[in-house]
Write a protein that holds these residues in place. Sequence first.
Motif, PDB file in Angstrom:
ATOM      1  N   TYR A  12     -18.597 -82.233 -23.580  1.00 48.19           N
ATOM      2  CA  TYR A  12     -17.411 -82.519 -22.773  1.00 48.19           C
ATOM      3  C   TYR A  12     -16.670 -83.746 -23.284  1.00 48.19           C
ATOM      4  N   THR A  13     -17.370 -84.666 -23.952  1.00 50.07           N
ATOM      5  CA  THR A  13     -16.667 -85.749 -24.639  1.00 50.07           C
ATOM      6  C   THR A  13     -15.835 -85.174 -25.776  1.00 50.07           C
ATOM      7  N   TRP A  14     -16.411 -84.222 -26.517  1.00 51.08           N
ATOM      8  CA  TRP A  14     -15.647 -83.548 -27.574  1.00 51.08           C
ATOM      9  C   TRP A  14     -14.367 -82.954 -27.013  1.00 51.08           C
ATOM     10  N   LYS A  15     -14.493 -82.330 -25.873  1.00 50.79           N
ATOM     11  CA  LYS A  15     -13.335 -81.642 -25.289  1.00 50.79           C
ATOM     12  C   LYS A  15     -12.158 -82.603 -25.144  1.00 50.79           C
ATOM     13  N   ALA A  16     -12.424 -83.807 -24.654  1.00 50.25           N
ATOM     14  CA  ALA A  16     -11.359 -84.809 -24.520  1.00 50.25           C
ATOM     15  C   ALA A  16     -10.937 -85.368 -25.876  1.00 50.25           C
ATOM     16  N   LEU A  17     -11.910 -85.610 -26.749  1.00 49.76           N
ATOM     17  CA  LEU A  17     -11.590 -86.155 -28.067  1.00 49.76           C
ATOM     18  C   LEU A  17     -10.688 -85.216 -28.870  1.00 49.76           C
ATOM     19  N   ILE A  18     -10.949 -83.924 -28.785  1.00 49.19           N
ATOM     20  CA  ILE A  18     -10.132 -82.956 -29.538  1.00 49.19           C
ATOM     21  C   ILE A  18      -8.667 -83.076 -29.138  1.00 49.19           C
ATOM     22  N   ALA A  19      -8.409 -83.217 -27.840  1.00 51.80           N
ATOM     23  CA  ALA A  19      -7.027 -83.372 -27.372  1.00 51.80           C
ATOM     24  C   ALA A  19      -6.402 -84.662 -27.901  1.00 51.80           C
ATOM     25  N   LEU A  20      -7.146 -85.741 -27.870  1.00 49.05           N
ATOM     26  CA  LEU A  20      -6.637 -87.020 -28.364  1.00 49.05           C
ATOM     27  C   LEU A  20      -6.363 -86.969 -29.863  1.00 49.05           C
ATOM     28  N   TYR A  21      -7.304 -86.407 -30.621  1.00 46.43           N
ATOM     29  CA  TYR A  21      -7.133 -86.310 -32.066  1.00 46.43           C
ATOM     30  C   TYR A  21      -5.977 -85.381 -32.426  1.00 46.43           C
ATOM     31  N   ALA A  22      -5.825 -84.288 -31.697  1.00 45.91           N
ATOM     32  CA  ALA A  22      -4.785 -83.312 -32.012  1.00 45.91           C
ATOM     33  C   ALA A  22      -3.394 -83.918 -31.925  1.00 45.91           C
ATOM     34  N   ASN A  23      -3.215 -84.856 -31.006  1.00 42.93           N
ATOM     35  CA  ASN A  23      -1.906 -85.475 -30.835  1.00 42.93           C
ATOM     36  C   ASN A  23      -1.795 -86.851 -31.480  1.00 42.93           C
ATOM     37  N   GLY A  24      -2.856 -87.275 -32.156  1.00 45.99           N
ATOM     38  CA  GLY A  24      -2.810 -88.596 -32.779  1.00 45.99           C
ATOM     39  C   GLY A  24      -2.599 -89.703 -31.765  1.00 45.99           C
ATOM     40  N   THR A  25      -3.129 -89.511 -30.568  1.00 46.73           N
ATOM     41  CA  THR A  25      -2.935 -90.481 -29.487  1.00 46.73           C
ATOM     42  C   THR A  25      -3.791 -91.714 -29.722  1.00 46.73           C
ATOM     43  N   PRO A  26      -3.202 -92.902 -29.765  1.00 45.31           N
ATOM     44  CA  PRO A  26      -4.011 -94.115 -29.955  1.00 45.31           C
ATOM     45  C   PRO A  26      -4.945 -94.340 -28.758  1.00 45.31           C
ATOM     46  N   PHE A  27      -6.195 -94.639 -29.047  1.00 42.13           N
ATOM     47  CA  PHE A  27      -7.154 -94.934 -27.985  1.00 42.13           C
ATOM     48  C   PHE A  27      -8.343 -95.666 -28.580  1.00 42.13           C
ATOM     49  N   THR A  28      -9.075 -96.315 -27.704  1.00 40.27           N
ATOM     50  CA  THR A  28     -10.330 -96.959 -28.079  1.00 40.27           C
ATOM     51  C   THR A  28     -11.474 -96.128 -27.544  1.00 40.27           C
ATOM     52  N   PHE A  29     -12.447 -95.847 -28.396  1.00 44.84           N
ATOM     53  CA  PHE A  29     -13.597 -95.049 -27.975  1.00 44.84           C
ATOM     54  C   PHE A  29     -14.774 -95.966 -27.697  1.00 44.84           C
TER      55      PHE A  29
END
Length: 218
Positions: A12-29
């Motif tokens: 489920y972490t992957w599920k959120a990460l895929i969305a963030l990576y797909a849009n190049g959204t800046p974030f801190t993990f």
Amino acid sequence: MLALYGHPFSSYTWKALIALYANGTPFTFHSLDGENPDQAAAHDRVQQASPMGKFPLLVDGSREVFEATSIIEYLALHHPGPAPLLPADADEAVWTRMIDRVFDNYVMNAMQDSVDDAIRHGTVSAEVQGRVEERVTRAYRWIDAWLTGYAMSATISLIECAAAPALFYADWVVPIPDDCARLRTWRAHLLALPPVARCVEDARRFRHYFPLGAPDRD
């Protein structure tokens, strides 16, 4: 900046990460992997944010969003990008949400019964494995038929975010049967998408944690 709390091996972490990576959204993990120097603070933040204290957790200023599907909906609304995470059309969005629930409830959560049994007892009972295989295989066959009307593309939506981690792990527990050729092809296609491939590689060093033993593939 956005912050995401989770574990690199968590579906489920992957599920959120895929969305963030797909849009190049800046974030801190903030990884709860036992190696993070801020592990204690990150753990406390997750524990306090939701009823069961589970990750992933998205933090956007004063806002905390838990549950992977809700995180993706929030990103689509407040941090949109080139990947159409949810259709603009309301009717199509309902359909997309429905398919998202198929992967969470009928693939990932069904498969999880075998994993949980292995964690509790060190092995999976024949009864539990048989029940899991019946449920997951039924879901596989439904999805394989559904794929006749769904185009495989490089586009990332809520569906791909849900399907990629669910099929990645479920196929380890209940291999996709030969009579679901479309599904097997789509799984391979999903794992080759750059946002998904990044999750696979980042999680590779944690595979020894998989209680059923990770297969030597993928």
